[in-house]
Motif scaffolding. Sequence first.
Motif, PDB file in Angstrom:
ATOM      1  N   ARG A 282       0.702  -1.505  -0.360  1.00 21.85           N
ATOM      2  CA  ARG A 282       0.044   0.002   0.126  1.00 21.85           C
ATOM      3  C   ARG A 282       0.967   1.110   0.240  1.00 21.85           C
ATOM      4  O   ARG A 282       0.554   2.137  -1.207  1.00 21.85           O
ATOM      5  CB  ARG A 282      -1.153   0.408   0.779  1.00 21.85           C
ATOM      6  CG  ARG A 282      -1.696   1.186   1.326  1.00 21.85           C
ATOM      7  CD  ARG A 282      -2.935   1.066   2.197  1.00 21.85           C
ATOM      8  NE  ARG A 282      -1.844   1.301   3.970  1.00 21.85           N
ATOM      9  CZ  ARG A 282      -1.467   0.389   4.543  1.00 21.85           C
ATOM     10  NH1 ARG A 282      -2.563  -0.421   5.095  1.00 21.85           N
ATOM     11  NH2 ARG A 282      -1.446   0.674   5.434  1.00 21.85           N
TER      12      ARG A 282
ATOM     13  N   ASP B  24       4.671   1.988  -0.286  1.00 22.25           N
ATOM     14  CA  ASP B  24       5.967   1.942  -1.349  1.00 22.25           C
ATOM     15  C   ASP B  24       5.785   0.713  -2.322  1.00 22.25           C
ATOM     16  O   ASP B  24       6.647   1.567  -3.184  1.00 22.25           O
ATOM     17  CB  ASP B  24       6.966   2.005   0.041  1.00 22.25           C
ATOM     18  CG  ASP B  24       6.751   2.295   1.370  1.00 22.25           C
ATOM     19  OD1 ASP B  24       7.323   3.601   1.423  1.00 22.25           O
ATOM     20  OD2 ASP B  24       6.682   1.843   2.025  1.00 22.25           O
TER      21      ASP B  24
ATOM     22  N   LEU C  25       5.423  -1.155  -5.845  1.00 25.04           N
ATOM     23  CA  LEU C  25       4.908  -2.129  -6.956  1.00 25.04           C
ATOM     24  C   LEU C  25       3.258  -1.114  -7.140  1.00 25.04           C
ATOM     25  O   LEU C  25       3.245  -0.101  -7.950  1.00 25.04           O
ATOM     26  CB  LEU C  25       4.318  -3.351  -7.326  1.00 25.04           C
ATOM     27  CG  LEU C  25       5.880  -3.818  -7.465  1.00 25.04           C
ATOM     28  CD1 LEU C  25       5.880  -5.207  -7.191  1.00 25.04           C
ATOM     29  CD2 LEU C  25       6.165  -3.923  -8.547  1.00 25.04           C
ATOM     30  N   VAL C  26       2.553  -1.514  -6.074  1.00 24.94           N
ATOM     31  CA  VAL C  26       1.318  -1.176  -6.092  1.00 24.94           C
ATOM     32  C   VAL C  26       0.273   0.292  -5.578  1.00 24.94           C
ATOM     33  O   VAL C  26      -0.629  -0.118  -5.370  1.00 24.94           O
ATOM     34  CB  VAL C  26       0.171  -2.367  -6.509  1.00 24.94           C
ATOM     35  CG1 VAL C  26       0.075  -3.470  -7.337  1.00 24.94           C
ATOM     36  CG2 VAL C  26       0.270  -3.238  -5.099  1.00 24.94           C
ATOM     37  N   THR C  27       1.561   0.458  -4.837  1.00 22.85           N
ATOM     38  CA  THR C  27       1.146   1.640  -4.502  1.00 22.85           C
ATOM     39  C   THR C  27       0.546   2.767  -5.224  1.00 22.85           C
ATOM     40  O   THR C  27       0.705   3.125  -5.891  1.00 22.85           O
ATOM     41  CB  THR C  27       2.255   2.132  -3.287  1.00 22.85           C
ATOM     42  OG1 THR C  27       1.933   3.604  -2.514  1.00 22.85           O
ATOM     43  CG2 THR C  27       3.425   2.538  -4.286  1.00 22.85           C
TER      44      THR C  27
ATOM     45  N   ASN D  56       5.489   6.818  -6.593  1.00 24.44           N
ATOM     46  CA  ASN D  56       6.411   5.257  -6.936  1.00 24.44           C
ATOM     47  C   ASN D  56       6.032   4.470  -6.970  1.00 24.44           C
ATOM     48  O   ASN D  56       6.547   3.170  -7.470  1.00 24.44           O
ATOM     49  CB  ASN D  56       7.235   5.731  -5.840  1.00 24.44           C
ATOM     50  CG  ASN D  56       7.747   6.238  -4.939  1.00 24.44           C
ATOM     51  OD1 ASN D  56       8.633   6.770  -5.379  1.00 24.44           O
ATOM     52  ND2 ASN D  56       7.480   6.804  -3.410  1.00 24.44           N
ATOM     53  N   GLY D  57       4.557   4.408  -7.268  1.00 23.29           N
ATOM     54  CA  GLY D  57       3.663   2.951  -8.290  1.00 23.29           C
ATOM     55  C   GLY D  57       3.981   2.845  -9.415  1.00 23.29           C
ATOM     56  O   GLY D  57       3.880   3.731 -10.358  1.00 23.29           O
TER      57      GLY D  57
ATOM     58  N   SER E 281       0.915   2.139 -11.400  1.00 22.00           N
ATOM     59  CA  SER E 281      -0.324   3.177 -11.935  1.00 22.00           C
ATOM     60  C   SER E 281       0.624   4.625 -12.747  1.00 22.00           C
ATOM     61  O   SER E 281       0.060   5.388 -13.640  1.00 22.00           O
ATOM     62  CB  SER E 281      -1.208   3.715 -11.013  1.00 22.00           C
ATOM     63  OG  SER E 281      -1.947   2.751 -10.506  1.00 22.00           O
TER      64      SER E 281
ATOM     65  N   THR F 227      11.325  -4.763  -4.070  1.00 21.31           N
ATOM     66  CA  THR F 227      10.123  -6.422  -4.331  1.00 21.31           C
ATOM     67  C   THR F 227      10.756  -7.343  -4.278  1.00 21.31           C
ATOM     68  O   THR F 227       9.787  -8.556  -3.081  1.00 21.31           O
ATOM     69  CB  THR F 227       9.353  -6.107  -5.945  1.00 21.31           C
ATOM     70  OG1 THR F 227       9.023  -5.015  -6.311  1.00 21.31           O
ATOM     71  CG2 THR F 227       8.495  -6.960  -6.530  1.00 21.31           C
TER      72      THR F 227
ATOM     73  N   GLU G   7      -3.942   6.617  -4.552  1.00 23.66           N
ATOM     74  CA  GLU G   7      -4.227   7.332  -6.016  1.00 23.66           C
ATOM     75  C   GLU G   7      -5.164   9.124  -6.347  1.00 23.66           C
ATOM     76  O   GLU G   7      -4.442   9.588  -6.880  1.00 23.66           O
ATOM     77  CB  GLU G   7      -5.617   6.482  -6.185  1.00 23.66           C
ATOM     78  CG  GLU G   7      -4.023   5.330  -7.191  1.00 23.66           C
ATOM     79  CD  GLU G   7      -4.454   4.243  -6.161  1.00 23.66           C
ATOM     80  OE1 GLU G   7      -4.078   2.740  -6.242  1.00 23.66           O
ATOM     81  OE2 GLU G   7      -5.133   4.928  -4.596  1.00 23.66           O
TER      82      GLU G   7
ATOM     83  N   SER H 252      -7.688   0.603  -2.919  1.00 27.05           N
ATOM     84  CA  SER H 252      -7.068   0.753  -3.830  1.00 27.05           C
ATOM     85  C   SER H 252      -7.370  -0.586  -4.071  1.00 27.05           C
ATOM     86  O   SER H 252      -6.845  -1.311  -3.333  1.00 27.05           O
ATOM     87  CB  SER H 252      -5.828   1.168  -3.444  1.00 27.05           C
ATOM     88  OG  SER H 252      -4.932   2.953  -2.481  1.00 27.05           O
TER      89      SER H 252
ATOM     90  N   LEU I 168      -3.148   0.995 -12.247  1.00 29.04           N
ATOM     91  CA  LEU I 168      -2.071  -0.510 -11.843  1.00 29.04           C
ATOM     92  C   LEU I 168      -0.209  -0.817 -13.478  1.00 29.04           C
ATOM     93  O   LEU I 168      -0.441  -2.633 -13.545  1.00 29.04           O
ATOM     94  CB  LEU I 168      -1.951  -2.296 -11.186  1.00 29.04           C
ATOM     95  CG  LEU I 168      -3.029  -1.501 -10.141  1.00 29.04           C
ATOM     96  CD1 LEU I 168      -3.617  -2.865  -9.720  1.00 29.04           C
ATOM     97  CD2 LEU I 168      -2.072  -1.123  -9.161  1.00 29.04           C
TER      98      LEU I 168
END
Length: 467
Positions: free
Chosen positions: A65, A67, A69-71, A75-76, A78, A120, A287, A351, A416
């Motif tokens: 949530r 930090d 990849l999918v945050t 930094n995510g 998206s 990751t 987001e 999210s 994403l």
Amino acid sequence: MKNIKYEMTFVFAYCLLVVSALCLLYSCDDFVSVDLPSNQLTGEAVFEDVATADAALAHIYAQLRHDVLVTGTSNGLSCLMGNYADELDYYSSGNLPALHFNQNNLLATNSTVGSIWKSTYNLIYASNAVIEGVLNSGSLSATNKSRLLGEAYFIRAYLHFYLVNLYGEIPYVVSTDYKVNTTISKLAVSDVYSKLTTDLQQAISSLPATYAVAGRAKPNKSTAHAFLSRVKLYSGQWSEAAFYADEVIGTTSLYNLPSTVTSVFLKTSTGTLWQLMPQTNTFNTFEAQTFIFVTGPPPTYALTDGLVSSFEVGDLRRTNWIGTVTSGAQSWYYPNKYKERVATGPSVENSILFRLEELYLIRAEANAQLDNLTSAQDDLNVIRNRAGLSNTLANTKTALLEAIQDERRKEFFTELGHRWFDLKRTGMVNSVLSGVKPGWDATDILLPLPSSELLLNSNLLPQNPGY
């Protein structure tokens, strides 16, 4: 359940210190060589109690949530892959993480490229620690063991999926043995997908059909089916992709497509399979904070004119999921799927990582590839009709596949990295981006392997082409 909503609560903080230490992929020898304070649990003890074992997983969800990849932060994926593809224009005068993604000048020394890789793999390491700890536990019940293992296998597959689609050939890490991990070699993409499938099949057999916590905040069996459907689509296994999509769409007791586009991104949406709970019950999403702006010109990013103009007249997603800011004669546009930038009491948006709409479009694409054109049209029309559009006019395989990709572009923009991965997996990336990205090169379909990782482990060589 409030006390374990994916936050490191005071009750569990003492055991999460252990898990945080386990996450340090290149510092595990330091961890085992230092005695823990007398008031800390050992790594083994963490997995003798379901509450502390759940807290170990809670740490992983919190990192996703905040930090990794999918945050929904800058930094995510998206944001980063929206800039790398053709969804977002960059306006900031500062050196934000997305700058070099948008300008198409990534280097192997780029700090964001390195951070994606390392953070990751740190969570993969933490997932492996959970798997090993739960398997070795002598006190957890069979039911709790199964559910905990299912979550950990799912997360391990989920993380590797993004790495292989960003970097190409990668190591698939299944151990906490740092001596093995620091010399591990890359696998061919097909081998990574094979291991992904194995982990997801383990998850399907282990996860409960219902949700372990309120709010669909942990993956369940249907989430694993959905993910495996995506994996099969990406690897061109059309029958399997359609089969696993069927498994989810048919679960009518849990899921129904929201009847209006205005309810898709609410935390109560009936189409959500898995979402990340906020850190407090009044917070909404990163987001909304990342993408919404109220004055022009945009302070950071805005939707490209090409994306905005691609929507058909009357498309309700254009009017409900895109916001407009006008200054004088000029207008800019922002993603407005998540609308709450500030705290509400309680939160109304979470999210979303998997939603039912993807399964309809996966099944449509798979059926089109299998020449089941009527079935493909039916699923495509479900999404179009909900958006206020008439049935598709596409009636050939080629036309349907094009129409489905166009629908995915408008359904999943700035979600994403869907657009980037769709361009890449369908072979359209060079033809689409060479006309809109300065200096685009065919080798840009992969991110560079971080130079710091190549120095640490020569088995990761060679570097990806073009870097």
